[in-house]
Structures are given as structure tokens and as C-alpha cells.
Design an enzyme around this catalytic site. Structure first.
Site, short mmCIF file in Angstrom:
data_model
loop_
_atom_site.label_atom_id
_atom_site.label_comp_id
_atom_site.label_asym_id
_atom_site.label_seq_id
_atom_site.Cartn_x
_atom_site.Cartn_y
_atom_site.Cartn_z
N HIS A 1 16.21 -14.30 40.17
CA HIS A 1 17.60 -14.78 40.20
C HIS A 1 17.79 -16.09 39.43
CE1 HIS A 1 21.65 -14.45 41.38
NE2 HIS A 1 21.47 -13.91 42.57
N ARG A 2 16.71 -16.75 39.05
CA ARG A 2 16.84 -17.97 38.24
C ARG A 2 17.38 -17.64 36.86
NH1 ARG A 2 10.84 -20.24 38.40
NH2 ARG A 2 10.53 -18.04 37.85
#
Length: 398
Positions: free
Chosen positions: A371-372
Site C-alpha cells: 500500500h506504500r
């Protein structure tokens, strides 16, 4: 002159190696360039070529044993050469290192001190019980007055003995040393799981046309050239990554790296765990080329002949457990990749087609994302395009 052969560092992360097989035995002639031994590193099993010639005079690490990098592996020298000094020295150093000092000579006492007799205080009842059940009172510590052994001490000691006997009766658990590869896998997966914030996207794919395409292709191919569903999926993934470069990325501390190449890792189960050989520049290869390369690398991975450089520089990974009957699952991202595709089995289930309920062939896939780098919408767009490719797979042949 004899020369010590040390455990080599065969990968940049290797700290110790396990000897899998010696190709020479003590007394054999060895020439420069000979494959002396097969060594398991933290990544794969590799052949170790000797750079000296002579005779193998000593083997310091047996098959199945491990030792650290730069420790003695073997000794090569002239035939019948005396190597006792080379063998004794490391053994002496090891002995000193373990003990911390050399043992001093023991002083002999010609007048040993006589053993003092001591009296055991025990109640008559406790003594009787101990005699009846066959317990030696010499090892029992009394809890009565003046350390006198009483009935409760005998009962407590008997209970302790019964517990020990029961534990001995239990079957011993089998213990196996953790291999270098398994250690490396463990470290890598733990790092990934607790570094990259994972989230998961699920989608179902109608596999009817993919099944037909595979059958039509295989009817025209030889046994050695047969195409698998995984081959088709890899090709479709390569095209999808080219279409959406936002998935073909890696997280760096100060930047996001957009890869100019598409290298797809294939998760392969081996005896000691899981390794990921890489199909490099997969978008530039035909379906048949991808299929042949996968067959070759899977075979060499299972026989532990894959080379370390063939396990590096993937930009995306595919893990397929469909052949085991697993319908769907999630995978841990293979860092520095930003995502991994988990492929389940193709199963028959009711679907709606032309407003009617019919039996269809459905394949479930899961995309694990970091998700980064990859937001939900980005991952969803990639999965939607991949679904479109696999539901009309003739596109991948164009």
C-alpha cells in the site's frame, strides 16, 4: 605444498554453507576446474570448482554438515604428503576457543581425604514406605525438624520420579536442522510482512476461453511443448504490466523505482521451502518461449541446479496453487516487488450467462499489494485488465 580449501562465499548474503555431495573422495586426483563439491547456500545449491591441482588429502566437512564461510573445507596437496600439522592446528585452536584456556596439569594428592560419613535422619514410617516402594533415601532432602525425612518427603519424591518416567515413555519428537535456504526464506518473508503494508484484491475470472485456447494449442504441439494454464497466465501478466507500469514498481526509501523491464518471478516449491526463478523480459517472449523457459527453470529449481543469478531482479511474482486444488489464497509480497498474484484452481460452479444459470469454469485470483506504492484503484485497474486478457486470451497471441 598442501593447501587448505576454505568454505567459499557463493552469494553476497551467504554466512554458512552445507555440503550436499563430495564429487571426489580422499586420495582422488584433483585438477584445476574440477567440480570438487556441491554446496547449499542460502539461495541454491551450487557447484564449487577447485582452482588448485593435486590430490584430495583431507575432507573437513562431511555430507549433510554445515560450516561457516572461510572455515576449512578440505586439503589438497601432493600424494601421501604429511598434513598432520594443518589438521591439528585448527583443532587445537577450536579446543582453546571452546575451553577459553589450556587445561592445567592436575596435582596428584597421594593422601586423599577420607570420606566423612554422615547420618540421615528419617522417621520410621518414612523409612518403611521408602523401603516398600524401592526409593533410595540418599537423594531426598528432608523437610522435617533438623532436615529429617518424613512421610510427605517420600510421597513428593515418588511423584517426581513418576513424572520423569512418564516423560521418558513419550515418543521423542523428530528434530531436523534448519537449512540455509529455509533460514533465508524465513528472514525474507518476515522482513516483507512487517515492512510492506499488505492489502488484498480478489477477482473471479471465467476460464472457458482459456481452457479452449490451451486445448487447441496443445492438440498441435508435441508432448515436450505442451502449454500449461500457468504459461498463459504469465504471458497475460506480462502484457498487463506493460499496459500498466504503475504496478511494475519498487519502493525505495527516498524514491519509487519504475522498472524499464518486466521480469516475472515464478514461485516454485522445493523440499526446503520456496524459491522464485525469474522469467526475464517476459513481455518480449512468445507464449511458447515462456513455457519452455518455465519448464527448464522449474526442473532445475527442484533438482537444486538453478543458479543464483536466475533468482534475482524480478519485478512481479506469480504463485499458483491451482494444481493442488486450492481455490484461492493470499501470498506475502516478494520484496522488492510491490505485488504478487496468487492463482487458484479452475472449478465448475453456477454462473449467470444470457440471463440463464449455467455451469461455468471459474478461476479465482488474488493480488497482494504494497500500500506504500499501489493504491486500491491502481491495483483494481490492473486486475480488471488482466481479467479481460484471460477471458479473451486470443489477444495474447497477437
Amino acid at each position: 605444498m598442501a593447501e587448505i580449501i576454505s568454505m567459499p562465499q557463493l552469494s553476497d548474503t551467504m554466512e554458512e554453507g552445507t555440503v550436499i555431495k563430495w564429487n571426489k573422495k580422499v586420495g582422488d586426483k584433483v585438477s584445476e576446474g574440477d567440480i570438487l563439491v556441491e554446496i547449499e547456500t542460502d539461495k541454491a545449491i551450487q557447484d564449487f570448482e577447485t582452482d588448485v591441482s593435486g590430490f584430495l588429502l583431507f575432507i573437513g566437512v562431511k555430507e549433510g554438515e554445515k560450516t561457516r564461510v572461510n572455515d576449512m573445507l578440505a586439503i589438497i596437496g601432493e600424494k601421501d604428503e604429511d598434513i598432520s600439522s594443518l589438521i591439528e592446528k585448527p583443532n587445537l585452536l577450536l579446543k582453546i576457543e571452546k575451553e577459553g584456556h589450556l587445561k592445567k596439569e592436575k596435582k596428584i594428592d597421594h593422601y586423599p581425604e577420607k570420606k566423612k560419613k554422615y547420618r540421615i535422619f528419617i522417621s520410621p514410617l518414612a523409612k518403611k514406605i521408602a523401603k516398600e516402594i524401592g526409593i533410595s533415601i540418599n537423594r531426598i532432602k528432608g523437610s522435617g525438624k533438623n532436615n529429617r525425612i518424613v512421610k510427605r518427603d517420600i510421597e513428593a519424591y515418588e511423584k517426581k520420579l513418576n513424572t520423569i518416567r512418564k516423560s521418558k515413555d513419550k515418543k521423542e519428537e523428530k528434530k531436523i536442522n534448519i537449512s540455509s535456504i529455509r533460514k533465508r526464506i524465513s528472514e525474507h518473508l518476515i522482513y516483507s510482512k512487517f515492512t510492506a503494508p499488505h492489502y488484498y484484491l480478489f477477482i473471479e475470472i471465467n476460464a472457458e476461453k482459456m481452457i479452449k485456447l490451451r486445448k487447441n494449442l496443445n492438440d498441435k504441439l508435441s508432448t515436450e511443448e505442451k502449454i500449461s494454464f500457468n504459461d498463459i497466465i504469465i504471458k497475460a501478466v506480462a502484457i498487463s504490466l506493460k499496459k500498466d507500469p504503475n504496478i511494475n514498481v519498487s519502493w525505495k526509501e527516498e524514491e519509487i523505482l519504475y522498472h524499464s523491464y518486466i521480469n516475472i518471478g515464478i514461485a516454485v516449491a522445493i523440499q526446503d521451502g520456496l524459491i522464485v526463478p525469474v522469467i526475464k523480459n517476459a513481455d518480449q517472449k512468445s507464449l511458447l518461449q515462456i513455457s519452455q523457459e518455465i519448464k527448464d527453470k522449474v526442473f532445475r529449481s527442484k533438482s537444486r541446479k538453478i543458479q543464483p543469478e536466475e533468482l534475482e531482479n524480478s519485478t512481479f511474482t506469480v504463485s499458483n496453487l491451482g494444481m493442488y486444488g486450492i481455490e484461492f489464497f493470499t501470498s506475502i509480497i516478494n520484496l522488492p516487488n510491490s505485488s504478487i498474484l496468487s492463482v487458484g484452481s479452475i472449478t465448475e460452479k453456477p454462473i449467470i450467462k444470457d440471463s440463464k444459470i449455467v455451469i461455468g469454469n471459474i478461476m479465482k485470483v488474488t493480488l497482494s499489494c504494497d500500500h506504500r506504492i499501489i493504491d486500491g484503484a491502481t491495483g483494481s485497474n490492473f486486475l480488471s485488465f488482466l481479467k479481460k486478457m484471460l477471458e479473451d486470451p486470443m489477444i495474447i497471441l497477437v
